[in-house]
Design an enzyme around this catalytic site. Structure first.
Site, PDB file in Angstrom:
ATOM      1  N   HIS A 114       3.960   1.434  -2.944  1.00  0.00           N
ATOM      2  CA  HIS A 114       3.564   2.727  -3.532  1.00  0.00           C
ATOM      3  C   HIS A 114       4.127   3.150  -4.915  1.00  0.00           C
ATOM      4  O   HIS A 114       5.333   2.677  -5.171  1.00  0.00           O
ATOM      5  CB  HIS A 114       3.908   3.913  -2.601  1.00  0.00           C
ATOM      6  CG  HIS A 114       3.691   5.399  -3.108  1.00  0.00           C
ATOM      7  ND1 HIS A 114       2.298   5.693  -2.840  1.00  0.00           N
ATOM      8  CD2 HIS A 114       4.384   6.314  -3.854  1.00  0.00           C
ATOM      9  CE1 HIS A 114       2.431   6.840  -3.302  1.00  0.00           C
ATOM     10  NE2 HIS A 114       3.573   7.418  -3.630  1.00  0.00           N
ATOM     11  N   SER A 141       7.757   1.894  -5.012  1.00  0.00           N
ATOM     12  CA  SER A 141       8.834   1.684  -3.685  1.00  0.00           C
ATOM     13  C   SER A 141       7.923   0.833  -2.737  1.00  0.00           C
ATOM     14  O   SER A 141       6.655   0.858  -2.665  1.00  0.00           O
ATOM     15  CB  SER A 141       9.098   2.864  -3.003  1.00  0.00           C
ATOM     16  OG  SER A 141       9.583   3.979  -4.025  1.00  0.00           O
ATOM     17  N   ASP A 150       3.034   7.735   3.311  1.00  0.00           N
ATOM     18  CA  ASP A 150       3.869   7.336   2.049  1.00  0.00           C
ATOM     19  C   ASP A 150       5.249   7.977   2.561  1.00  0.00           C
ATOM     20  O   ASP A 150       6.303   8.075   1.811  1.00  0.00           O
ATOM     21  CB  ASP A 150       3.648   7.781   0.857  1.00  0.00           C
ATOM     22  CG  ASP A 150       2.242   7.260   0.366  1.00  0.00           C
ATOM     23  OD1 ASP A 150       1.805   6.252   0.931  1.00  0.00           O
ATOM     24  OD2 ASP A 150       1.584   8.099  -0.331  1.00  0.00           O
TER      25      ASP A 150
HETATM   26  C1  GRF Z   1      -1.048  -0.189  -6.756  1.00  0.00           C
HETATM   27  O1  GRF Z   1      -0.619   0.822  -7.810  1.00  0.00           O
HETATM   28  C2  GRF Z   1      -0.359   0.244  -5.537  1.00  0.00           C
HETATM   29  O2  GRF Z   1       1.020   0.558  -5.821  1.00  0.00           O
HETATM   30  C3  GRF Z   1      -0.930   1.202  -4.918  1.00  0.00           C
HETATM   31  O3  GRF Z   1      -2.464   1.069  -5.254  1.00  0.00           O
HETATM   32  C4  GRF Z   1      -2.253  -0.265  -6.443  1.00  0.00           C
HETATM   33  C5  GRF Z   1      -3.111  -1.295  -5.980  1.00  0.00           C
HETATM   34  O4  GRF Z   1      -3.436  -2.012  -7.112  1.00  0.00           O
HETATM   35  N1  GRF Z   1      -0.785   1.388  -3.586  1.00  0.00           N
HETATM   36  P1  GRF Z   1      -3.920  -3.622  -6.831  1.00  0.00           P
HETATM   37  O5  GRF Z   1      -5.242  -3.577  -6.181  1.00  0.00           O
HETATM   38  O6  GRF Z   1      -2.859  -4.467  -6.232  1.00  0.00           O
HETATM   39  O7  GRF Z   1      -4.330  -3.904  -8.218  1.00  0.00           O
END
Ligand code: GRF
Length: 233
Positions: A114, A141, A150
């Site tokens: 997250h 995190s 979350d």
């Molecule tokens: C990331 O910012 C992650 O923290 C959030 O969703 C985004 C996913 O990005 N949960 P990706 O698809 O891994 O590029």
């Protein structure tokens, strides 16, 4: 061909899949000791799914649209996940909220990345909210997934400085590179040491984790504990 060794992972994603790509690259390194057994998505068009296929990985797409209701959809999702017999399930940009029953089925084995320093900024638009609040620090995190969105116990974090001229996009872009480091180091740690979740506590090597492990302070890129912030102290 040598059989893939170590901890079995299922990666779940809904979008571009850059965290998946980082995990895949790490899985080719000897220090990682884990491999991606399969990739599961709720979106057939997810770029991350195509990327996984291009790497020759097994993928399953479970489209919500073709399922009558959430129960039916989650039953298919479980079948897809269980078919890969994972030790850990990594939510890497999986954008669908999962039911309590679903989450409980994988209690202690499902983690999510997250983009905030939880418990601050659960939910969406974290970068914009950090800037609006005037925070000087931001981060990401890795937490165990529980029915609270979350809200599960936090295993690890990475911290970055907010720059005066940051925009939500610049902040998101800069943090993303650190998310990749964090998810890989955190999975490497899980692959190396026994980690349990007891109620709201994380127990590593029989010791309760007093606060999240901070990447670069308490553990390194390869998931080794370092420095004073040892788990359980
Ligand atoms: C990331 O910012 C992650 O923290 C959030 O969703 C985004 C996913 O990005 N949960 P990706 O698809 O891994 O590029």
């Amino acid at each position: 061909m040598t059989p893939a060794a170590g901890t079995r992972l299922v990666v779940m994603l809904s979008g571009r899949g850059s965290n998946f790509a980082a995990l895949h690259a790490a899985s080719e390194k000897p220090w990682f000791n884990a491999h991606i057994a399969g990739v599961v998505s709720d979106r057939p068009q997810a770029a991350g799914l195509a990327l996984a296929r291009s790497h020759g990985l097994d993928t399953v797409s479970v489209d919500r649209q073709t399922h009558a209701d959430r129960e039916d959809f989650e039953a298919s999702l479980c079948a897809a996940i269980d078919g890969f017999e994972p030790d850990y399930i990594v939510l890497a940009g999986f954008m669908r909220v999962l039911s309590a029953d679903f989450v409980q089925r994988y209690a202690g084995r499902m983690i999510n990345i997250h983009p905030s320093l939880l418990p601050a900024y659960r939910g969406l638009h974290t970068h914009q909210r950090v800037l609006e609040a005037g925070d000087r620090k931001h981060g990401a995190s890795v937490h165990f997934v529980t029915p609270t969105l979350d809200g599960g116990p936090v295993l690890s974090q990475v911290r970055i400085e907010v720059k005066p001229d940051d925009t939500p996009d610049s902040l998101a872009e800069r943090l993303l590179a650190h998310e990749h480091r964090l998810i890989c180091a955190s999975v490497a740690l899980l692959a190396r040491v026994p980690v349990e979740v007891r109620h709201e506590d994380i127990v590593i090597d029989s010791l309760r984790l007093a606060s999240p492990l901070v990447l670069g302070r308490d553990f390194d890129e390869h998931g080794h504990h370092t420095g004073p912030g040892q788990p359980g102290q």
